[in-house]
Structure formats: C-alpha cells, structure tokens
Design a protein around this motif. Sequence first.
Motif, PDB file in Angstrom:
ATOM      1  N   LYS A  48       0.728  -1.137   0.029  1.00 15.71           N
ATOM      2  CA  LYS A  48      -0.066   0.018   0.102  1.00 15.71           C
ATOM      3  C   LYS A  48       0.885   1.190   0.045  1.00 15.71           C
ATOM      4  O   LYS A  48       1.780   1.422   0.740  1.00 15.71           O
ATOM      5  CB  LYS A  48      -0.930  -0.013   1.208  1.00 15.71           C
ATOM      6  N   THR A  49       0.563   2.267  -0.807  1.00 17.87           N
ATOM      7  CA  THR A  49       1.164   3.583  -0.900  1.00 17.87           C
ATOM      8  C   THR A  49       1.190   4.274   0.520  1.00 17.87           C
ATOM      9  O   THR A  49      -0.046   4.382   1.095  1.00 17.87           O
ATOM     10  CB  THR A  49       0.636   4.560  -2.159  1.00 17.87           C
ATOM     11  N   GLY A  50       2.158   4.856   1.032  1.00 20.11           N
ATOM     12  CA  GLY A  50       2.129   5.521   2.144  1.00 20.11           C
ATOM     13  C   GLY A  50       2.294   4.826   3.325  1.00 20.11           C
ATOM     14  O   GLY A  50       2.316   5.359   4.638  1.00 20.11           O
ATOM     15  N   LYS A  78       9.067   1.684   2.426  1.00 22.57           N
ATOM     16  CA  LYS A  78       7.600   2.303   2.080  1.00 22.57           C
ATOM     17  C   LYS A  78       7.780   2.476   0.727  1.00 22.57           C
ATOM     18  O   LYS A  78       8.714   2.970  -0.005  1.00 22.57           O
ATOM     19  CB  LYS A  78       7.762   3.595   2.908  1.00 22.57           C
ATOM     20  N   VAL A  79       6.333   2.274   0.096  1.00 25.41           N
ATOM     21  CA  VAL A  79       6.115   2.458  -1.492  1.00 25.41           C
ATOM     22  C   VAL A  79       6.539   4.015  -1.763  1.00 25.41           C
ATOM     23  O   VAL A  79       6.192   5.024  -1.071  1.00 25.41           O
ATOM     24  CB  VAL A  79       4.787   2.257  -1.682  1.00 25.41           C
ATOM     25  N   GLY A  80       7.470   4.277  -2.565  1.00 26.96           N
ATOM     26  CA  GLY A  80       7.871   5.634  -3.295  1.00 26.96           C
ATOM     27  C   GLY A  80       9.119   6.111  -2.443  1.00 26.96           C
ATOM     28  O   GLY A  80       9.569   7.048  -2.789  1.00 26.96           O
ATOM     29  N   ARG A  83      11.912   0.545  -1.280  1.00 23.11           N
ATOM     30  CA  ARG A  83      11.424  -0.450  -1.663  1.00 23.11           C
ATOM     31  C   ARG A  83      12.162  -1.827  -1.448  1.00 23.11           C
ATOM     32  O   ARG A  83      11.826  -3.048  -1.256  1.00 23.11           O
ATOM     33  CB  ARG A  83      10.917  -0.727  -3.074  1.00 23.11           C
TER      34      ARG A  83
END
Length: 157
Positions: A48-50, A78-80, A83
């Motif tokens: 999941k993002t964030g 964390k995505v973004g 990874r």
Amino acid sequence: MESESFYGVTLSEKDPIAQFDVPDIPEEYVVHSHKLIIKQISLGSEAKTGEFNVVQAETNVNDDGEKKTVKIPIAVLKVGETRSLRPNVEFPNGSVTFKLVQGTGPVYVCGKAEMNFGEFDDGHMYEEYSDDEEDSDGDFDEDAVPQTNGKSKITKK
C-alpha cells in the motif's frame, strides 16, 4: 565440510511471523559454526502507498554468560521511498524470528544459511593435524629450486 542453502520468507498481514531454525544434523557430525545471513529485504509490488512496513528480528545472544533475547528492527520500507534493502545482517546464534511489526506487506526476506560441520570435534582434528606436521618436518628438499611467479630462476647454458 561446509553447507550453504537459500533462505527466503514472505511476511504479510496474513502471515506476519517467520521462524528460522538450525536444521537437525546427524549425531555423528559436530557443528563447528552456523549462521543465517540476510542479503535482501524487499517490499512487494502490491504494498500500500504511504504505509510503512517494519521488519523486526528476534534472536538470543549471550551477554557475559547470560542468555538475552534481542528484538530489533532490521528494515523500514515504504512505497515511493525505500522498496528494497541489502542489509547483509548475520545471525550466528541459531534460531531467528522475523516479524512484520508494522504494515501489511508483503515483504520478502531472503539470504543464505551457512553451516560448517565435520565428523570430528576440534580436539581430534587438532591432534590429527599436529601428528601429520611432526612427521613431515624431515621431508624438506634442499635441492629444490625456488620459483618466482611460476618461473624458475635456472638459466640455460
């Protein structure tokens, strides 16, 4: 004799805990050393993002002859942002528990398990090698020509 094997687990909201245990060794072998080395921890593409995903390792250590349990985060993903990590963390004391303490994952933990074992204990191995060394002391060849970089220093006439 040395043995290496791949180790890999997936941590997720459904399965947040994974246990590594040293495999059973036949009684005739003596384990000289064993360790688990974590080479990479990666966040799955469906994370999941964030959301932060935190992986914790739990293992036992000897502190002045007293066994203590240590729990420490070894990855925060964390995505973004992050990874994948290459921590190269070694666990030389046998069993380790990995736990996804925050986030839903999936998080992939992989590395290798190494074991060094033999059929003799250290005392027997030492005695075996020391006997061989004593017998070989008189086997020095005084007529041998010294070599440098694989080439003989003898010149042809």
